[in-house]
Design a protein around this motif. Sequence first.
Motif, short mmCIF file in Angstrom:
data_model
loop_
_atom_site.label_atom_id
_atom_site.label_comp_id
_atom_site.label_asym_id
_atom_site.label_seq_id
_atom_site.Cartn_x
_atom_site.Cartn_y
_atom_site.Cartn_z
N THR A 120 0.83 -1.20 0.00
CA THR A 120 0.00 0.00 0.00
C THR A 120 0.86 1.25 0.00
N ARG A 155 1.54 4.64 1.22
CA ARG A 155 1.12 5.36 2.43
C ARG A 155 1.25 6.86 2.19
N PRO A 186 -2.63 3.86 10.29
CA PRO A 186 -2.97 2.71 11.13
C PRO A 186 -2.37 2.87 12.52
N SER A 210 -0.02 2.61 15.27
CA SER A 210 1.40 2.27 15.20
C SER A 210 2.20 3.24 16.04
N ASN A 240 -5.10 4.95 15.41
CA ASN A 240 -5.42 5.01 13.98
C ASN A 240 -6.37 6.16 13.67
N VAL A 277 -8.06 0.87 11.50
CA VAL A 277 -7.07 0.79 10.42
C VAL A 277 -5.89 0.00 10.98
N ASP A 313 -2.19 -2.08 10.44
CA ASP A 313 -0.96 -2.22 9.66
C ASP A 313 -0.58 -3.70 9.60
N ARG A 328 0.85 -4.02 3.61
CA ARG A 328 -0.35 -3.26 3.25
C ARG A 328 -1.18 -2.96 4.48
N ILE A 329 -2.22 -2.16 4.29
CA ILE A 329 -3.03 -1.65 5.38
C ILE A 329 -4.48 -2.10 5.20
N HIS A 336 -8.43 -1.67 6.13
CA HIS A 336 -9.42 -0.70 6.58
C HIS A 336 -10.67 -1.47 7.01
#
Length: 420
Positions: free
Chosen positions: A33, A35, A69, A71, A76, A89, A91, A95-96, A98
């Motif tokens: 993804t 970002r 996300p 982190s 998030n 969201v 991580d 990729r992320i 949703h």
Amino acid sequence: MPLRSYQHTIFTALTALTALTALTALTAFTVMTDRLYYTDSYLREFDAAVVERADEGRTVFLDRTAFYPTSGGQPNDLGQLGGRRVVDVVDLGERIAHRLAQPLQTQDGVKGEIDWTRRFDLMQQHTGQHLLSAVIAELFGYHTVSVHFGERSSTLDLEIGTFSPGQLVAAEDRSNEIAVENRPVQVTFERADSVTGLRQASERQGTLRIVTIEKLDRSACGGTHVRRTGEIGPILLRRVERVKQSARLEFLCGGRAIRRARADKELLARLAAGFSAAADELPTLVERLRTDLKDETATRRAVETQLADVQARELHQAAVPDARGIRVVVRREVEGPVDRFKALAQAMAALPRTLFVGTVSQPPGLLVAASEDSGIDAGRLLRAGLEPAGGRGGGSARTAQGSLKDPAALEGVIAAITRG
């Protein structure tokens, strides 16, 4: 087989797993993804393509996203994706994910909208934390070992176990001075093997995202940040507490600090009005009230002791010795707490050959006291009476206290105790 078809086949075979677990296994076959928040924390809306859907459309992967996300201690983002509310969201490395409140049906393009009020608030807190940690390291040499960004307030833990009120004030003053200077906050991408000047070394390899506050701090960080320190707003340090071997500082930045200061002011105003005094007079007034209360409490206890001594002598004299030569006195009350009998029990235990039992029925409890020359161990006697009824309690040979779950069992316990 095309890449997308290959992913779909594998995902179908893993239907017994949860949506996120299955999709985590697919990351090796998926383009990572993009970002968008890495390069533009101020991006509020964006368009993206749907790469994958799971959990009947409640979990969505995009080719690009501005949603941050959870982190690094930062919560998030929330907002809207294709008109559906984003509730989480996550991580997953490459990729992320949703997570949506309602399923998203489309597999084509989708529009994302960030909850900007929340995002900017978190940006203020995160950049404020960088500034505060750097100031504390600069002033006192203490390093930040962990950070937590909460919904209402945030905390950072220092490697030192104590942090004095004077240090708190100094750190707050210096942090606000730098915030007002409106220093630039810049994001750069640098190679880990050549990066220099970091406040704390990073264990990551490859390219690092570096957040720099001019002439103050350089930190490896993937979070969202404001562009200049002036946007952090005021920085308020609320309190310090010791947590294991660390000193934990609670702090608020920007709008949070203003709202908290306003709430504190309103609280002081209400207290001052209640005492018909000015807010500045409250500390002296409260200290005087505390001293008065301490004196009155001591006086009340002295009176209660005197009264208990008189009552104990009257009860002792009125009681007829049983076959053992013990004067047994039972006092019953409807409501607790049972320790209301404490002064009387101590006075009774000081009289010769006495067994005292004080009880309340709501909640059911007992207090037992025995004089030393009675030969009775109050704690042992109470436990023996409570055990058959499923009660709990204990104490010393002179006084003991216990409780029951069933009020109907109280009289049986009293009878067991008083007959020895």
